[in-house]
Design a protein around this motif. Sequence first.
Motif, short mmCIF file in Angstrom:
data_model
loop_
_atom_site.label_atom_id
_atom_site.label_comp_id
_atom_site.label_asym_id
_atom_site.label_seq_id
_atom_site.Cartn_x
_atom_site.Cartn_y
_atom_site.Cartn_z
N ALA A 63 0.81 -1.21 0.00
CA ALA A 63 0.00 0.00 0.00
C ALA A 63 0.84 1.26 0.00
CB ALA A 63 -0.94 -0.01 1.21
N HIS A 64 2.05 1.19 0.59
CA HIS A 64 2.93 2.35 0.66
C HIS A 64 4.30 1.94 0.14
CE1 HIS A 64 -0.11 4.42 3.05
NE2 HIS A 64 -0.21 3.31 3.76
N TRP A 65 4.96 2.84 -0.58
CA TRP A 65 6.22 2.46 -1.20
C TRP A 65 7.06 3.68 -1.53
CZ3 TRP A 65 1.56 2.52 -3.78
CH2 TRP A 65 1.47 3.34 -4.90
N MET A 66 8.32 3.40 -1.86
CA MET A 66 9.24 4.37 -2.45
C MET A 66 9.64 3.85 -3.81
SD MET A 66 11.77 5.46 0.71
CE MET A 66 12.80 4.03 0.39
N GLY A 67 10.01 4.75 -4.71
CA GLY A 67 10.46 4.34 -6.03
C GLY A 67 9.32 3.82 -6.87
N ALA A 68 9.60 2.77 -7.65
CA ALA A 68 8.59 2.18 -8.53
C ALA A 68 7.49 1.52 -7.70
CB ALA A 68 9.24 1.16 -9.46
N ALA A 101 22.87 -6.01 -6.46
CA ALA A 101 22.78 -5.31 -7.74
C ALA A 101 23.43 -6.11 -8.87
CB ALA A 101 23.44 -3.94 -7.62
N LYS A 102 24.60 -6.67 -8.59
CA LYS A 102 25.32 -7.44 -9.61
C LYS A 102 24.52 -8.65 -10.05
CE LYS A 102 29.62 -10.01 -10.39
NZ LYS A 102 30.93 -10.42 -9.80
N LEU A 103 24.01 -9.40 -9.08
CA LEU A 103 23.29 -10.63 -9.42
C LEU A 103 21.92 -10.34 -10.01
CD1 LEU A 103 24.34 -12.90 -6.44
CD2 LEU A 103 25.17 -12.95 -8.80
N ALA A 104 21.29 -9.24 -9.59
CA ALA A 104 20.00 -8.86 -10.21
C ALA A 104 20.19 -8.56 -11.69
CB ALA A 104 19.41 -7.67 -9.49
N TYR A 107 20.93 -11.90 -13.57
CA TYR A 107 19.79 -12.80 -13.74
C TYR A 107 18.57 -12.10 -14.35
CZ TYR A 107 22.06 -16.74 -11.57
OH TYR A 107 22.91 -17.80 -11.32
N ALA A 108 18.76 -10.89 -14.84
CA ALA A 108 17.66 -10.20 -15.52
C ALA A 108 17.14 -10.99 -16.72
CB ALA A 108 18.11 -8.80 -15.94
N PRO A 109 18.01 -11.67 -17.49
CA PRO A 109 17.46 -12.47 -18.61
C PRO A 109 16.52 -13.59 -18.16
CG PRO A 109 19.82 -12.08 -18.91
CD PRO A 109 19.49 -11.62 -17.52
N HIS A 110 16.60 -13.97 -16.89
CA HIS A 110 15.67 -14.96 -16.34
C HIS A 110 14.42 -14.30 -15.76
CE1 HIS A 110 18.57 -18.35 -16.55
NE2 HIS A 110 19.48 -17.42 -16.33
N HIS A 111 14.27 -13.00 -16.03
CA HIS A 111 13.09 -12.22 -15.58
C HIS A 111 12.99 -12.18 -14.06
CE1 HIS A 111 11.93 -12.19 -19.77
NE2 HIS A 111 12.02 -13.50 -19.80
N LEU A 112 14.14 -12.13 -13.39
CA LEU A 112 14.15 -12.02 -11.94
C LEU A 112 13.55 -10.69 -11.52
CD1 LEU A 112 15.18 -13.14 -9.15
CD2 LEU A 112 17.26 -11.80 -9.56
N TYR A 147 21.51 2.69 -2.53
CA TYR A 147 20.79 1.60 -3.21
C TYR A 147 20.26 1.98 -4.58
CZ TYR A 147 20.80 -0.17 1.58
OH TYR A 147 21.19 -0.59 2.83
N SER A 148 20.68 3.10 -5.12
CA SER A 148 20.06 3.62 -6.34
C SER A 148 20.38 2.79 -7.57
CB SER A 148 20.49 5.07 -6.57
OG SER A 148 21.91 5.16 -6.70
N ASP A 149 21.42 1.94 -7.52
CA ASP A 149 21.75 1.15 -8.70
C ASP A 149 21.13 -0.24 -8.69
OD1 ASP A 149 23.38 0.19 -6.66
OD2 ASP A 149 25.03 -0.31 -8.03
N LEU A 150 20.22 -0.50 -7.74
CA LEU A 150 19.48 -1.77 -7.78
C LEU A 150 18.51 -1.70 -8.96
CD1 LEU A 150 18.69 -2.39 -4.00
CD2 LEU A 150 20.44 -3.51 -5.41
N PRO A 151 18.64 -2.58 -9.94
CA PRO A 151 17.89 -2.42 -11.18
C PRO A 151 16.39 -2.68 -11.00
CG PRO A 151 19.15 -4.47 -11.20
CD PRO A 151 19.57 -3.72 -9.97
N GLY A 152 15.59 -1.66 -11.31
CA GLY A 152 14.14 -1.80 -11.33
C GLY A 152 13.52 -2.13 -9.99
N VAL A 153 14.18 -1.77 -8.88
CA VAL A 153 13.71 -2.22 -7.57
C VAL A 153 12.47 -1.45 -7.12
CG1 VAL A 153 15.17 -0.61 -6.26
CG2 VAL A 153 14.49 -2.77 -5.23
#
Length: 205
Positions: A63-68, A101-104, A107-112, A147-153
């Motif tokens: 219900a409440h969030w930051m970012g996306a 960040a590195k592993l995210a 593993y992005a090609p696996h739609h993580l 934490y700004s470089d965590l992809p799509g978090v």
Amino acid sequence: TALGAAIEVRAQAMAAQGQRAPAVAYLDREFASFTKTSIAARIRKNINLLALEGHPAPALDVAHWMGAQPPSLSSLRGRPVLLFFWAHWCGDCKADEPVIAKLAREYAPHHLALIAPTQLYGYTAEKENATPEEELAWTRRVFDRFYSDLPGVSVPVSAANFRSYGASTTPTIVLIDGAGIVRLYHPGAMTESELREGLRRVVGG
């Protein structure tokens, strides 16, 4: 603190003796007795350590969030999910961020899907008794810096998520497979090799 430790040690001893189901039942009873106290999250963490892996992941409060805007876990069925529970004061969380960040990205090609739940604690590094608005603003600054470089978090902000996952330790890392089943529950920091192995078990590669 002493009571929580005693409950934890007894449950762990039971599990080590092959009494996993009785250990979980014991923790369930203790949780019911202390659900409104400060040790409830610690008891829930120990329940999850023994019982959450192999079972459906609890729903997230989004219900409440930051970012996306965070998605619900049900909407992510078919995709692996990495939950990274963190806190604005947590040094181990900041240290784990480059690994996450590195592993995210890897593993992005696996739609993580990466979701980073946090909560408010009533204080900041600058103010002992912070209002929710002040703490949320502080948490955003910490997030943008570390934490700004965590992809799509997505970052749900809710104490309910910490209670349901028993995340009394930060970081707590949870891996969920495409069927919505928890495959790894790990309170505390993880090395890159440990997390990579967990991801391999969940998504392959």
